[in-house]
Design a protein around this motif. Sequence first.
Motif, PDB file in Angstrom:
ATOM      1  N   THR A 267     -31.505  -4.004 -15.093  1.00  0.00           N
ATOM      2  CA  THR A 267     -30.503  -4.612 -14.216  1.00  0.00           C
ATOM      3  C   THR A 267     -31.175  -5.139 -12.947  1.00  0.00           C
ATOM      4  OG1 THR A 267     -29.927  -2.520 -13.096  1.00  0.00           O
ATOM      5  CG2 THR A 267     -28.713  -3.074 -15.101  1.00  0.00           C
ATOM      6  N   SER A 268     -32.150  -4.390 -12.444  1.00  0.00           N
ATOM      7  CA  SER A 268     -32.909  -4.851 -11.263  1.00  0.00           C
ATOM      8  C   SER A 268     -33.784  -6.040 -11.623  1.00  0.00           C
ATOM      9  CB  SER A 268     -33.765  -3.717 -10.707  1.00  0.00           C
ATOM     10  OG  SER A 268     -32.960  -2.695 -10.160  1.00  0.00           O
ATOM     11  N   GLU A 269     -34.385  -6.001 -12.811  1.00  0.00           N
ATOM     12  CA  GLU A 269     -35.214  -7.129 -13.241  1.00  0.00           C
ATOM     13  C   GLU A 269     -34.381  -8.396 -13.354  1.00  0.00           C
ATOM     14  OE1 GLU A 269     -37.730  -6.446 -16.610  1.00  0.00           O
ATOM     15  OE2 GLU A 269     -38.313  -4.426 -15.940  1.00  0.00           O
ATOM     16  N   TRP A 270     -33.175  -8.269 -13.871  1.00  0.00           N
ATOM     17  CA  TRP A 270     -32.293  -9.439 -13.986  1.00  0.00           C
ATOM     18  C   TRP A 270     -31.982  -9.985 -12.599  1.00  0.00           C
ATOM     19  CZ3 TRP A 270     -27.484 -10.807 -12.188  1.00  0.00           C
ATOM     20  CH2 TRP A 270     -26.880 -11.918 -12.789  1.00  0.00           C
ATOM     21  N   GLN A 271     -31.700  -9.102 -11.645  1.00  0.00           N
ATOM     22  CA  GLN A 271     -31.370  -9.553 -10.295  1.00  0.00           C
ATOM     23  C   GLN A 271     -32.572 -10.193  -9.604  1.00  0.00           C
ATOM     24  OE1 GLN A 271     -28.431  -6.673  -8.163  1.00  0.00           O
ATOM     25  NE2 GLN A 271     -29.307  -5.464  -9.843  1.00  0.00           N
ATOM     26  N   ASN A 272     -33.775  -9.777  -9.963  1.00  0.00           N
ATOM     27  CA  ASN A 272     -34.972 -10.413  -9.410  1.00  0.00           C
ATOM     28  C   ASN A 272     -35.178 -11.810  -9.977  1.00  0.00           C
ATOM     29  OD1 ASN A 272     -35.727  -8.298  -7.702  1.00  0.00           O
ATOM     30  ND2 ASN A 272     -36.883  -7.261  -9.321  1.00  0.00           N
ATOM     31  N   ILE A 273     -34.774 -11.997 -11.236  1.00  0.00           N
ATOM     32  CA  ILE A 273     -34.882 -13.322 -11.853  1.00  0.00           C
ATOM     33  C   ILE A 273     -33.828 -14.262 -11.281  1.00  0.00           C
ATOM     34  CG2 ILE A 273     -34.647 -14.599 -14.028  1.00  0.00           C
ATOM     35  CD1 ILE A 273     -35.685 -12.044 -15.444  1.00  0.00           C
ATOM     36  N   TYR A 274     -32.596 -13.761 -11.141  1.00  0.00           N
ATOM     37  CA  TYR A 274     -31.486 -14.572 -10.637  1.00  0.00           C
ATOM     38  C   TYR A 274     -31.080 -14.030  -9.263  1.00  0.00           C
ATOM     39  CZ  TYR A 274     -31.464 -15.925 -15.511  1.00  0.00           C
ATOM     40  OH  TYR A 274     -31.848 -16.374 -16.754  1.00  0.00           O
ATOM     41  N   LYS A 275     -31.836 -14.444  -8.254  1.00  0.00           N
ATOM     42  CA  LYS A 275     -31.649 -13.876  -6.912  1.00  0.00           C
ATOM     43  C   LYS A 275     -30.290 -14.209  -6.320  1.00  0.00           C
ATOM     44  CE  LYS A 275     -36.599 -13.679  -5.987  1.00  0.00           C
ATOM     45  NZ  LYS A 275     -36.654 -12.244  -6.329  1.00  0.00           N
ATOM     46  N   ASP A 276     -29.680 -15.284  -6.792  1.00  0.00           N
ATOM     47  CA  ASP A 276     -28.336 -15.622  -6.343  1.00  0.00           C
ATOM     48  C   ASP A 276     -27.280 -15.075  -7.301  1.00  0.00           C
ATOM     49  OD1 ASP A 276     -29.306 -17.028  -4.141  1.00  0.00           O
ATOM     50  OD2 ASP A 276     -29.517 -18.885  -5.296  1.00  0.00           O
ATOM     51  N   GLY A 277     -27.733 -14.333  -8.315  1.00  0.00           N
ATOM     52  CA  GLY A 277     -26.808 -13.811  -9.316  1.00  0.00           C
ATOM     53  C   GLY A 277     -26.075 -12.565  -8.835  1.00  0.00           C
ATOM     54  N   THR A 278     -25.037 -12.206  -9.574  1.00  0.00           N
ATOM     55  CA  THR A 278     -24.210 -11.050  -9.217  1.00  0.00           C
ATOM     56  C   THR A 278     -24.176 -10.068 -10.383  1.00  0.00           C
ATOM     57  OG1 THR A 278     -22.784 -12.434  -7.823  1.00  0.00           O
ATOM     58  CG2 THR A 278     -21.923 -10.284  -8.494  1.00  0.00           C
ATOM     59  N   TYR A 279     -24.562  -8.821 -10.093  1.00  0.00           N
ATOM     60  CA  TYR A 279     -24.479  -7.760 -11.099  1.00  0.00           C
ATOM     61  C   TYR A 279     -23.329  -6.836 -10.739  1.00  0.00           C
ATOM     62  CZ  TYR A 279     -25.393  -3.327 -13.446  1.00  0.00           C
ATOM     63  OH  TYR A 279     -25.247  -2.179 -14.182  1.00  0.00           O
ATOM     64  N   VAL A 280     -22.432  -6.569 -11.691  1.00  0.00           N
ATOM     65  CA  VAL A 280     -21.296  -5.672 -11.462  1.00  0.00           C
ATOM     66  C   VAL A 280     -21.180  -4.702 -12.630  1.00  0.00           C
ATOM     67  CG1 VAL A 280     -20.023  -7.347 -10.065  1.00  0.00           C
ATOM     68  CG2 VAL A 280     -19.671  -7.299 -12.536  1.00  0.00           C
ATOM     69  N   TYR A 281     -20.501  -3.569 -12.374  1.00  0.00           N
ATOM     70  CA  TYR A 281     -20.374  -2.587 -13.444  1.00  0.00           C
ATOM     71  C   TYR A 281     -18.978  -1.942 -13.489  1.00  0.00           C
ATOM     72  CZ  TYR A 281     -21.141   0.844  -9.750  1.00  0.00           C
ATOM     73  OH  TYR A 281     -21.034   1.590  -8.601  1.00  0.00           O
ATOM     74  N   GLU A 282     -18.050  -2.389 -12.626  1.00  0.00           N
ATOM     75  CA  GLU A 282     -16.713  -1.806 -12.635  1.00  0.00           C
ATOM     76  C   GLU A 282     -15.698  -2.852 -12.171  1.00  0.00           C
ATOM     77  OE1 GLU A 282     -15.984  -1.232  -8.883  1.00  0.00           O
ATOM     78  OE2 GLU A 282     -17.732  -2.481  -9.163  1.00  0.00           O
ATOM     79  N   GLN A 283     -14.413  -2.484 -12.233  1.00  0.00           N
ATOM     80  CA  GLN A 283     -13.322  -3.416 -11.988  1.00  0.00           C
ATOM     81  C   GLN A 283     -13.369  -4.037 -10.598  1.00  0.00           C
ATOM     82  OE1 GLN A 283     -10.483  -4.045 -14.369  1.00  0.00           O
ATOM     83  NE2 GLN A 283     -10.411  -5.811 -13.013  1.00  0.00           N
ATOM     84  N   THR A 284     -13.629  -3.228  -9.581  1.00  0.00           N
ATOM     85  CA  THR A 284     -13.644  -3.756  -8.214  1.00  0.00           C
ATOM     86  C   THR A 284     -14.702  -4.833  -8.039  1.00  0.00           C
ATOM     87  OG1 THR A 284     -12.846  -1.635  -7.333  1.00  0.00           O
ATOM     88  CG2 THR A 284     -13.904  -3.145  -5.786  1.00  0.00           C
ATOM     89  N   GLY A 285     -15.899  -4.573  -8.566  1.00  0.00           N
ATOM     90  CA  GLY A 285     -16.955  -5.571  -8.489  1.00  0.00           C
ATOM     91  C   GLY A 285     -16.602  -6.830  -9.260  1.00  0.00           C
ATOM     92  N   PHE A 286     -15.980  -6.644 -10.422  1.00  0.00           N
ATOM     93  CA  PHE A 286     -15.552  -7.786 -11.228  1.00  0.00           C
ATOM     94  C   PHE A 286     -14.537  -8.637 -10.469  1.00  0.00           C
ATOM     95  CE2 PHE A 286     -12.391  -9.595 -14.128  1.00  0.00           C
ATOM     96  CZ  PHE A 286     -13.188 -10.340 -14.983  1.00  0.00           C
ATOM     97  N   ASP A 287     -13.560  -7.978  -9.871  1.00  0.00           N
ATOM     98  CA  ASP A 287     -12.518  -8.709  -9.150  1.00  0.00           C
ATOM     99  C   ASP A 287     -13.096  -9.501  -7.984  1.00  0.00           C
ATOM    100  OD1 ASP A 287     -10.623  -7.654 -10.860  1.00  0.00           O
ATOM    101  OD2 ASP A 287     -10.037  -6.026  -9.496  1.00  0.00           O
ATOM    102  N   ALA A 288     -14.193  -9.027  -7.416  1.00  0.00           N
ATOM    103  CA  ALA A 288     -14.768  -9.667  -6.235  1.00  0.00           C
ATOM    104  C   ALA A 288     -15.648 -10.873  -6.564  1.00  0.00           C
ATOM    105  CB  ALA A 288     -15.576  -8.641  -5.438  1.00  0.00           C
ATOM    106  N   ILE A 289     -15.922 -11.122  -7.826  1.00  0.00           N
ATOM    107  CA  ILE A 289     -16.780 -12.250  -8.200  1.00  0.00           C
ATOM    108  C   ILE A 289     -16.141 -13.558  -7.766  1.00  0.00           C
ATOM    109  CG2 ILE A 289     -17.762 -13.556 -10.131  1.00  0.00           C
ATOM    110  CD1 ILE A 289     -17.961 -10.909 -11.675  1.00  0.00           C
TER     111      ILE A 289
END
Length: 527
Positions: A267-289
């Motif tokens: 998950t950290s490696e993905w965020q390093n590749i897509y520095k402007d990307g958003t990683y979420v794992y629950e409903q609150t984070g999803f809603d905030a996208i």
Amino acid sequence: MDVRKSLVSTLVTLAISSSVSAGVVPENQKNTWFQSANSEITEKLQQTYQKRAKNVILFVGDGMGISTLTAARILEGQLSGNPGEEHQLSFETFPYSALVKTYNVDAQTPDSAGTMTAMMSGVKSDAGVIGVGEKVQRGDCSTMDNNELVSIVDLAEIKGLSTGVVTTARITHATPAATYAKSVERNWEDISDMPDDAIAGGCKDIADQLVNYQSNLETRFPGLNVDGIEVLFGGGRRHFLPKDAAFNSLDASSEKEGDRTDGRDLTSEWQNIYKDGTYVYEQTGFDAIDTESSSHVLGLFNESHMQYAADRTNDIAGEPSLSQMTGKAINILDNNDKGYFLMVEAGRIDHAHHAGNAAGALTDTIELSEAVQQAIKQTNPAETLIMVTADHSHVFTIAGYPKRGNPILGKVVSIGSDTPTLANDDLPYTTLGYSNGLGFRDLGTETNADVSYDSPAIAGRVDLNAVNTESSGFHQEATVPLGSETHSGEDVALYASGPGAQLAQGNIEQNVIYHIIENALDLVGKE
């Protein structure tokens, strides 16, 4: 002159014949059934179609066979207060449909890896392998060379379209994995699942391939510059995290959530590749996208598979529904003026069937129907091809002679009766059943179908007189005892609407679905 007279005579005869035929049908025959069917034909006669699409959305109901569609249709209708049989799921109104042959190259009854590979690559392959041709040997890393296939997602990325993968299963599971990965073994979801010789041979686990999809594609085709898969929603966090409690998510259900034995946090490696990307794992984070500004999103909402639709409220930190994920994915992908390809899988239909729980399978099928309806609302039918199909079916049956409107999850009650019909053993029986599997369970209001695996299989007949077969925790009887109910080999349905949908006709091989999508998006530049 004789020819003209003959033509006029023929036309007059046809006109008279048509008029007479119209008058032959008595008024009492022109009831609601008659008028409804006539209106349907009239509507279809007025339809026109376009050849090319800007966007394509492929919905896959994993394990959603014909009997599942029929039963889900009836259940949804009955939940709305109607008899149910006349009801239609959202996609059953689509103007084009076909029957799809699901066998794998080496299997009469298929698995999801081979079937989804066919849909994504345009060729049939073996059971248990992903994104590779039939010449490989399952589980043998050395047979990978020159057998990797190019997928619809690969082609869409190369053309500059946005791409997305949404699933309620683990995102590394066979069906979603076939959109992006190349593997001789579907079970190599992370490095801990791989044998030493495969690792030494240079094969990569499926989670690794997902995170490094962009660079892998660019390496395969030198000079290529793509931006990677924009939307990834599903379960399966355990395959992206180290086997170390320090990396547990806040809603981890295991002492050590991660399975990876290489110490990598993907998950950290993905965020390093897509520095402007958003990683979420629950409903609150999803809603905030923010769908207007997000370039890439990765949502891993569960340690393993996401919850069954009926069980979602029991999730530790909350997770979005398939409809919500579909809607948000579309809002992100349609920021690309060139268009997009999106695959949406209702993965847990299959799992509920394997557990022998019809209520769970049908509820998730209804959720898929709602997700399709969400897609219909958010897209322009003139530019978006929407297709709905299944990868395979299950040994799930609708039997007996229940009267119309009888609860589809209930016991058989025949026409003219108010009490359950008895079999030759003087016991009632249900309309729905399974040819094999774990068999009878009476788990009351339990919504997690997987609880069925906690007890050994019970084959054959059980006295259901005092059992509420309509409860979420009821698991139907099975004839042959097995540790898990199996897939079946019959054809599945394909429904299509939008540009290119007219190609979904007749009885087709499963790999034809790839070619319908490719043709609609013109991915290989025919024009």
